[in-house]
Design a protein around this motif. Sequence first.
Motif, PDB file in Angstrom:
ATOM      1  N   VAL A 137     101.399  -8.542   9.873  1.00  0.00           N
ATOM      2  CA  VAL A 137     101.795  -9.608   8.956  1.00  0.00           C
ATOM      3  C   VAL A 137     102.786  -9.016   7.962  1.00  0.00           C
ATOM      4  CG1 VAL A 137      99.776  -9.203   7.443  1.00  0.00           C
ATOM      5  CG2 VAL A 137     100.966 -11.416   7.388  1.00  0.00           C
ATOM      6  N   PHE A 138     103.860  -9.756   7.656  1.00  0.00           N
ATOM      7  CA  PHE A 138     104.920  -9.220   6.806  1.00  0.00           C
ATOM      8  C   PHE A 138     105.666 -10.379   6.155  1.00  0.00           C
ATOM      9  CE2 PHE A 138     106.558 -10.034  10.968  1.00  0.00           C
ATOM     10  CZ  PHE A 138     107.885 -10.397  10.835  1.00  0.00           C
ATOM     11  N   HIS A 139     106.722 -10.073   5.414  1.00  0.00           N
ATOM     12  CA  HIS A 139     107.521 -11.148   4.828  1.00  0.00           C
ATOM     13  C   HIS A 139     108.968 -11.041   5.278  1.00  0.00           C
ATOM     14  CE1 HIS A 139     108.234  -8.143   1.429  1.00  0.00           C
ATOM     15  NE2 HIS A 139     109.450  -8.452   1.815  1.00  0.00           N
ATOM     16  N   THR A 140     109.681 -12.164   5.149  1.00  0.00           N
ATOM     17  CA  THR A 140     111.122 -12.193   5.377  1.00  0.00           C
ATOM     18  C   THR A 140     111.787 -12.784   4.133  1.00  0.00           C
ATOM     19  OG1 THR A 140     111.356 -14.452   6.240  1.00  0.00           O
ATOM     20  CG2 THR A 140     110.639 -12.757   7.795  1.00  0.00           C
ATOM     21  N   HIS A 141     113.088 -12.648   4.053  1.00  0.00           N
ATOM     22  CA  HIS A 141     113.823 -13.355   3.008  1.00  0.00           C
ATOM     23  C   HIS A 141     113.676 -14.864   3.206  1.00  0.00           C
ATOM     24  CE1 HIS A 141     116.803  -9.819   2.046  1.00  0.00           C
ATOM     25  NE2 HIS A 141     115.544  -9.541   1.741  1.00  0.00           N
ATOM     26  N   ASN A 142     113.907 -15.604   2.136  1.00  0.00           N
ATOM     27  CA  ASN A 142     113.784 -17.056   2.205  1.00  0.00           C
ATOM     28  C   ASN A 142     114.848 -17.668   3.117  1.00  0.00           C
ATOM     29  OD1 ASN A 142     112.625 -19.612   1.218  1.00  0.00           O
ATOM     30  ND2 ASN A 142     114.639 -19.890   0.312  1.00  0.00           N
ATOM     31  N   SER A 143     116.063 -17.134   3.056  1.00  0.00           N
ATOM     32  CA  SER A 143     117.158 -17.655   3.872  1.00  0.00           C
ATOM     33  C   SER A 143     118.227 -16.570   4.001  1.00  0.00           C
ATOM     34  CB  SER A 143     117.754 -18.904   3.230  1.00  0.00           C
ATOM     35  OG  SER A 143     118.449 -18.564   2.033  1.00  0.00           O
ATOM     36  N   LEU A 144     119.360 -16.933   4.586  1.00  0.00           N
ATOM     37  CA  LEU A 144     120.456 -15.972   4.714  1.00  0.00           C
ATOM     38  C   LEU A 144     121.101 -15.662   3.370  1.00  0.00           C
ATOM     39  CD1 LEU A 144     122.290 -17.117   7.962  1.00  0.00           C
ATOM     40  CD2 LEU A 144     120.486 -15.434   7.703  1.00  0.00           C
ATOM     41  N   THR A 145     120.903 -16.528   2.405  1.00  0.00           N
ATOM     42  CA  THR A 145     121.567 -16.348   1.110  1.00  0.00           C
ATOM     43  C   THR A 145     120.608 -16.107  -0.038  1.00  0.00           C
ATOM     44  OG1 THR A 145     121.601 -18.752   0.801  1.00  0.00           O
ATOM     45  CG2 THR A 145     123.546 -17.731   1.789  1.00  0.00           C
ATOM     46  N   GLU A 146     119.311 -16.356   0.163  1.00  0.00           N
ATOM     47  CA  GLU A 146     118.329 -16.195  -0.909  1.00  0.00           C
ATOM     48  C   GLU A 146     117.212 -15.249  -0.467  1.00  0.00           C
ATOM     49  OE1 GLU A 146     118.309 -20.340  -3.392  1.00  0.00           O
ATOM     50  OE2 GLU A 146     117.211 -20.317  -1.489  1.00  0.00           O
ATOM     51  N   VAL A 147     116.862 -14.314  -1.346  1.00  0.00           N
ATOM     52  CA  VAL A 147     115.762 -13.399  -1.055  1.00  0.00           C
ATOM     53  C   VAL A 147     114.418 -14.080  -1.293  1.00  0.00           C
ATOM     54  CG1 VAL A 147     114.647 -11.248  -1.740  1.00  0.00           C
ATOM     55  CG2 VAL A 147     117.141 -11.356  -1.581  1.00  0.00           C
ATOM     56  N   SER A 148     114.275 -14.727  -2.442  1.00  0.00           N
ATOM     57  CA  SER A 148     112.991 -15.319  -2.833  1.00  0.00           C
ATOM     58  C   SER A 148     113.077 -16.842  -2.888  1.00  0.00           C
ATOM     59  CB  SER A 148     112.577 -14.780  -4.201  1.00  0.00           C
ATOM     60  OG  SER A 148     112.390 -13.381  -4.132  1.00  0.00           O
ATOM     61  N   PRO A 149     111.912 -17.499  -2.721  1.00  0.00           N
ATOM     62  CA  PRO A 149     110.605 -16.923  -2.415  1.00  0.00           C
ATOM     63  C   PRO A 149     110.538 -16.439  -0.972  1.00  0.00           C
ATOM     64  CG  PRO A 149     110.477 -19.321  -2.390  1.00  0.00           C
ATOM     65  CD  PRO A 149     111.848 -18.971  -2.875  1.00  0.00           C
ATOM     66  N   ARG A 150     109.992 -15.249  -0.815  1.00  0.00           N
ATOM     67  CA  ARG A 150     109.907 -14.667   0.521  1.00  0.00           C
ATOM     68  C   ARG A 150     108.837 -15.377   1.345  1.00  0.00           C
ATOM     69  NH1 ARG A 150     109.338  -8.742  -1.802  1.00  0.00           N
ATOM     70  NH2 ARG A 150     108.695  -9.981  -3.605  1.00  0.00           N
ATOM     71  N   LYS A 151     109.053 -15.455   2.649  1.00  0.00           N
ATOM     72  CA  LYS A 151     108.183 -16.207   3.544  1.00  0.00           C
ATOM     73  C   LYS A 151     107.244 -15.266   4.298  1.00  0.00           C
ATOM     74  CE  LYS A 151     111.671 -19.790   4.408  1.00  0.00           C
ATOM     75  NZ  LYS A 151     112.559 -20.369   5.449  1.00  0.00           N
ATOM     76  N   THR A 152     106.018 -15.730   4.528  1.00  0.00           N
ATOM     77  CA  THR A 152     104.990 -14.925   5.185  1.00  0.00           C
ATOM     78  C   THR A 152     105.012 -15.174   6.687  1.00  0.00           C
ATOM     79  OG1 THR A 152     103.665 -15.311   3.199  1.00  0.00           O
ATOM     80  CG2 THR A 152     102.592 -14.226   5.042  1.00  0.00           C
ATOM     81  N   ALA A 153     105.098 -14.102   7.457  1.00  0.00           N
ATOM     82  CA  ALA A 153     105.246 -14.210   8.907  1.00  0.00           C
ATOM     83  C   ALA A 153     104.303 -13.244   9.617  1.00  0.00           C
ATOM     84  CB  ALA A 153     106.687 -13.908   9.312  1.00  0.00           C
TER      85      ALA A 153
END
Length: 303
Positions: A263-279
């Motif tokens: 389980v880890f996180h990714t950036h929110n989108s290509l242009t925004e880091v936060s809020p990071r998403k749980t994957a």
Amino acid sequence: MPVEVEPSSQEQNILTEADPTIFMDTDSTYYLYGTGSQSDKGFLVYHSNDLKTWEGPVGRNGGFCLTGETSFGTMGFWAPQVMKRNDTYYMFYTANEQIAVAMASSPQGPFSQNVKKMIEMPCKAIDPYVFIDSDGKAYLYHVRLQNGNRIFVAEMTDDLMNVREETATECISATEEWENTQHVTWGVTEGPTVLHIGDTYYMFYSANDFRNIDYAVGIATASSPYGPWIKSDYSVINRANIGRYGTGHGDMFKDAQGHWNYVFHTHNSLTEVSPRKTALVEMIQDAGTFTIKAGSFYYLYKK
């Protein structure tokens, strides 16, 4: 390169716990903790029966399972880990750029300390991971902030409340090209998770600054808890094989079916880091290392 897509209505419910960890209790209920949007207050907790859909927050203090009201810390509640010993649940966590441990009678908390205190360290320290070896010895893998974010290990005292500083040993620092793609002077390696399988110790760790699109997960192996650690040549979880930016800082665990998952996180989108998403991805052990099971990546959703 990843392709930007518009979020669907379902995607609006993706959990945004960064630095996530998943603990499976004895009844096979999964509990998710991480660095949340209210990280200056404490930790929320969610639970699930299938790892995909999550309910909560279910912490017993207004959704929180730990706050500074009952435990060490006034800000920066980051990167928790939960484990169980006998009938007691332990949470190891970062606050005020130091490491502390609190206890509870439930994975929903409330986690607390009789005396609000941190684990004594000679410098700032973050990202705890407690590993209990097959001989019963406990080790605290953690990151010391000294000339970079460097991963250390130290044997713990029997009560899990402190470390034996004389055993502290450096394990990993940013020395490979993929670990420091921006060539900064303060290299970053962090978020360790350690397994012992057969004769081999495996360490999963993240490298690069978390805001870097190249934030990724590597694997190192050793024949003892102290190392020396031999790194894999390339990262195992990265933006190329996940299709998202900022893929890192998670935890390895076995599910109820006996499968390894990260389980880890990714950036929110290509242009925004936060809020990071749980994957989450399923991991397969093969030829002395781990690889991602094809097609197993998915985000975790809140009901």
